[in-house]
Design a protein around this motif. Structure first.
Motif, PDB file in Angstrom:
ATOM      1  N   SER A  53      68.623  29.706   9.002  1.00 27.27           N
ATOM      2  CA  SER A  53      68.013  28.373   9.099  1.00 27.27           C
ATOM      3  C   SER A  53      68.894  27.293   8.498  1.00 27.27           C
ATOM      4  N   MET A  54      69.887  27.673   7.679  1.00 32.83           N
ATOM      5  CA  MET A  54      70.760  26.696   7.034  1.00 32.83           C
ATOM      6  C   MET A  54      72.101  26.550   7.761  1.00 32.83           C
ATOM      7  N   ARG A  55      72.316  27.332   8.786  1.00 28.61           N
ATOM      8  CA  ARG A  55      73.573  27.259   9.511  1.00 28.61           C
ATOM      9  C   ARG A  55      73.602  26.037  10.435  1.00 28.61           C
ATOM     10  N   GLN A  56      74.806  25.539  10.715  1.00 30.50           N
ATOM     11  CA  GLN A  56      74.965  24.412  11.615  1.00 30.50           C
ATOM     12  C   GLN A  56      74.702  24.869  13.043  1.00 30.50           C
ATOM     13  N   LYS A  57      73.849  24.144  13.738  1.00 34.90           N
ATOM     14  CA  LYS A  57      73.489  24.532  15.104  1.00 34.90           C
ATOM     15  C   LYS A  57      74.631  24.251  16.074  1.00 34.90           C
ATOM     16  N   CYS A  58      74.673  25.059  17.110  1.00 31.94           N
ATOM     17  CA  CYS A  58      75.752  24.949  18.095  1.00 31.94           C
ATOM     18  C   CYS A  58      75.207  25.298  19.472  1.00 31.94           C
ATOM     19  N   LEU A  59      75.533  24.459  20.463  1.00 31.91           N
ATOM     20  CA  LEU A  59      75.114  24.690  21.842  1.00 31.91           C
ATOM     21  C   LEU A  59      76.331  25.087  22.683  1.00 31.91           C
ATOM     22  N   PRO A  60      76.482  26.359  23.037  1.00 27.81           N
ATOM     23  CA  PRO A  60      77.570  26.743  23.940  1.00 27.81           C
ATOM     24  C   PRO A  60      77.337  26.113  25.313  1.00 27.81           C
ATOM     25  N   ARG A 117      82.012  35.399  29.667  1.00 26.36           N
ATOM     26  CA  ARG A 117      82.437  34.495  28.594  1.00 26.36           C
ATOM     27  C   ARG A 117      81.316  34.237  27.591  1.00 26.36           C
ATOM     28  N   ILE A 118      80.079  34.200  28.035  1.00 26.99           N
ATOM     29  CA  ILE A 118      78.965  33.967  27.108  1.00 26.99           C
ATOM     30  C   ILE A 118      78.939  35.050  26.037  1.00 26.99           C
ATOM     31  N   ASP A 119      79.105  36.299  26.429  1.00 25.37           N
ATOM     32  CA  ASP A 119      79.106  37.373  25.443  1.00 25.37           C
ATOM     33  C   ASP A 119      80.241  37.204  24.436  1.00 25.37           C
ATOM     34  N   ILE A 120      81.413  36.817  24.924  1.00 22.93           N
ATOM     35  CA  ILE A 120      82.564  36.610  24.046  1.00 22.93           C
ATOM     36  C   ILE A 120      82.334  35.414  23.128  1.00 22.93           C
ATOM     37  N   ASP A 121      81.888  34.300  23.717  1.00 26.16           N
ATOM     38  CA  ASP A 121      81.790  33.042  22.969  1.00 26.16           C
ATOM     39  C   ASP A 121      80.663  33.054  21.935  1.00 26.16           C
ATOM     40  N   VAL A 122      79.510  33.592  22.319  1.00 21.61           N
ATOM     41  CA  VAL A 122      78.391  33.624  21.379  1.00 21.61           C
ATOM     42  C   VAL A 122      78.726  34.511  20.177  1.00 21.61           C
ATOM     43  N   ALA A 123      79.370  35.632  20.437  1.00 17.26           N
ATOM     44  CA  ALA A 123      79.768  36.511  19.338  1.00 17.26           C
ATOM     45  C   ALA A 123      80.745  35.796  18.396  1.00 17.26           C
ATOM     46  N   ALA A 124      81.689  35.048  18.973  1.00 17.25           N
ATOM     47  CA  ALA A 124      82.668  34.328  18.149  1.00 17.25           C
ATOM     48  C   ALA A 124      82.005  33.237  17.319  1.00 17.25           C
ATOM     49  N   ARG A 156      77.718  30.024  12.784  1.00  9.09           N
ATOM     50  CA  ARG A 156      76.937  28.988  13.456  1.00  9.09           C
ATOM     51  C   ARG A 156      75.570  29.533  13.884  1.00  9.09           C
ATOM     52  N   ALA A 157      74.592  28.663  13.944  1.00  5.12           N
ATOM     53  CA  ALA A 157      73.285  28.989  14.516  1.00  5.12           C
ATOM     54  C   ALA A 157      73.367  28.673  16.004  1.00  5.12           C
ATOM     55  N   VAL A 158      73.509  29.701  16.818  1.00  2.28           N
ATOM     56  CA  VAL A 158      73.846  29.513  18.227  1.00  2.28           C
ATOM     57  C   VAL A 158      72.579  29.418  19.087  1.00  2.28           C
ATOM     58  N   LEU A 159      72.461  28.307  19.793  1.00  2.85           N
ATOM     59  CA  LEU A 159      71.346  28.098  20.717  1.00  2.85           C
ATOM     60  C   LEU A 159      71.646  28.787  22.053  1.00  2.85           C
ATOM     61  N   ARG A 160      70.623  28.891  22.886  1.00  5.54           N
ATOM     62  CA  ARG A 160      70.864  29.433  24.231  1.00  5.54           C
ATOM     63  C   ARG A 160      71.877  28.565  24.954  1.00  5.54           C
ATOM     64  N   SER A 207      72.705  16.585  20.932  1.00  5.49           N
ATOM     65  CA  SER A 207      73.274  16.590  19.584  1.00  5.49           C
ATOM     66  C   SER A 207      72.369  15.840  18.607  1.00  5.49           C
ATOM     67  N   ARG A 208      71.741  14.785  19.080  1.00  3.80           N
ATOM     68  CA  ARG A 208      70.825  14.034  18.217  1.00  3.80           C
ATOM     69  C   ARG A 208      69.589  14.854  17.879  1.00  3.80           C
ATOM     70  N   ALA A 209      69.074  15.571  18.884  1.00  2.05           N
ATOM     71  CA  ALA A 209      67.857  16.365  18.686  1.00  2.05           C
ATOM     72  C   ALA A 209      68.145  17.734  18.076  1.00  2.05           C
ATOM     73  N   GLU A 210      69.410  18.133  18.094  1.00  2.88           N
ATOM     74  CA  GLU A 210      69.844  19.458  17.659  1.00  2.88           C
ATOM     75  C   GLU A 210      69.150  20.563  18.455  1.00  2.88           C
ATOM     76  N   GLU A 211      68.912  20.295  19.715  1.00  2.00           N
ATOM     77  CA  GLU A 211      68.401  21.277  20.665  1.00  2.00           C
ATOM     78  C   GLU A 211      68.706  20.768  22.067  1.00  2.00           C
ATOM     79  N   MET A 212      68.711  21.673  23.038  1.00  4.75           N
ATOM     80  CA  MET A 212      69.072  21.307  24.395  1.00  4.75           C
ATOM     81  C   MET A 212      68.085  20.309  24.976  1.00  4.75           C
TER      82      MET A 212
END
Length: 223
Positions: free
Chosen positions: A7-14, A100-107, A113-117, A200-205
């Motif tokens: 919950s404290m990690r920076q969110k990230c949208l691949p 690539r999703i499998d590679i990128d999300v794992a990285a 990072r807190a990785v969103l869908r 990015s403003r909402a921190e969700e898609m």
């Protein structure tokens, strides 16, 4: 990074920009590359957006090419050029995005990072020319796969609206009649940028509900 609470990690949208680079796009090749350069500059000049929406760019024709690996575009000095040729093989694009999703999300997870869908923005001007694309798409968006992406499509040229509706899970747009393909391409990228800024403003898609120069098509597949 494992000791940092999720919950404290920076969110990230691949984010995946998947762009048609088939032969029919050849007259617009320079525009494609100028548009990608503009996208690069916009995101590089918007650290908040580029840090949230890590982007990968994939071009597809008879095969799919990884133009830019997933990264903060602020770290990329210049955008590689895309060359247009070949057929319109949707399957190649979908297969590469899934891999690539499998590679990128794992990285991204490994970086704490807190990785969103993931989100995939799919831009095409033509009908799929190769068989097997529907099965590849179903595999990509299979709800049983936790990482299945949101898919937003933008179509222009000869692609049929029915196909755009199938190749989408959240929103599908078709260029208004009379819109030039170069204009349609620019407007699609503008819509993508607007969506990423809002996300990015909402921190969700934030799924785009309208796109200037496009009409909205009812989506056939809903996740």
């Amino acid at each position: 990074m494992d000791d940092v609470p999720y919950s404290m990690r920076q969110k990230c949208l691949p984010t995946y920009l998947v762009i048609d680079a088939s032969h029919s796009m050849t007259p617009y090749q320079d525009m494609v590359n100028r548009t990608l350069d503009r996208l690069h500059r916009k995101l590089a000049d918007s650290p908040r957006v580029s840090e949230f929406a890590h982007m990968s760019i994939i071009a597809f024709s008879s095969s799919a090419q990884l133009v830019i690996e997933m990264t903060d575009l602020e770290l990329i000095p210049a955008m590689p050029e895309v060359v247009c040729s070949g057929n319109t093989d949707y399957r190649a694009a979908f297969d590469l995005v899934r891999a690539r999703i499998d590679i990128d999300v794992a990285a991204l997870n490994a970086r704490g990072r807190a990785v969103l869908r993931p989100a995939m923005f799919f831009l095409t001007d033509g009908q799929p020319t190769e068989p097997g694309w529907e099965a590849a798409f179903k595999k990509l968006v299979d709800p049983a796969w936790k990482r299945h992406p949101h898919v937003i499509t933008y179509g222009f040229g000869t692609v049929q609206s029915e196909v755009l509706a199938k190749v989408a899970t959240k929103a599908a747009f078709y260029a208004e009649e009379g819109t030039r393909q170069d204009e349609a391409l620019t407007q699609a990228i503008n819509s993508l940028l607007n969506s990423l800024v809002a996300s990015s403003r909402a921190e969700e898609m934030q799924i785009p509900t309208v796109a200037e120069g496009y009409r909205t098509i009812p989506v056939e597949y809903m996740d």
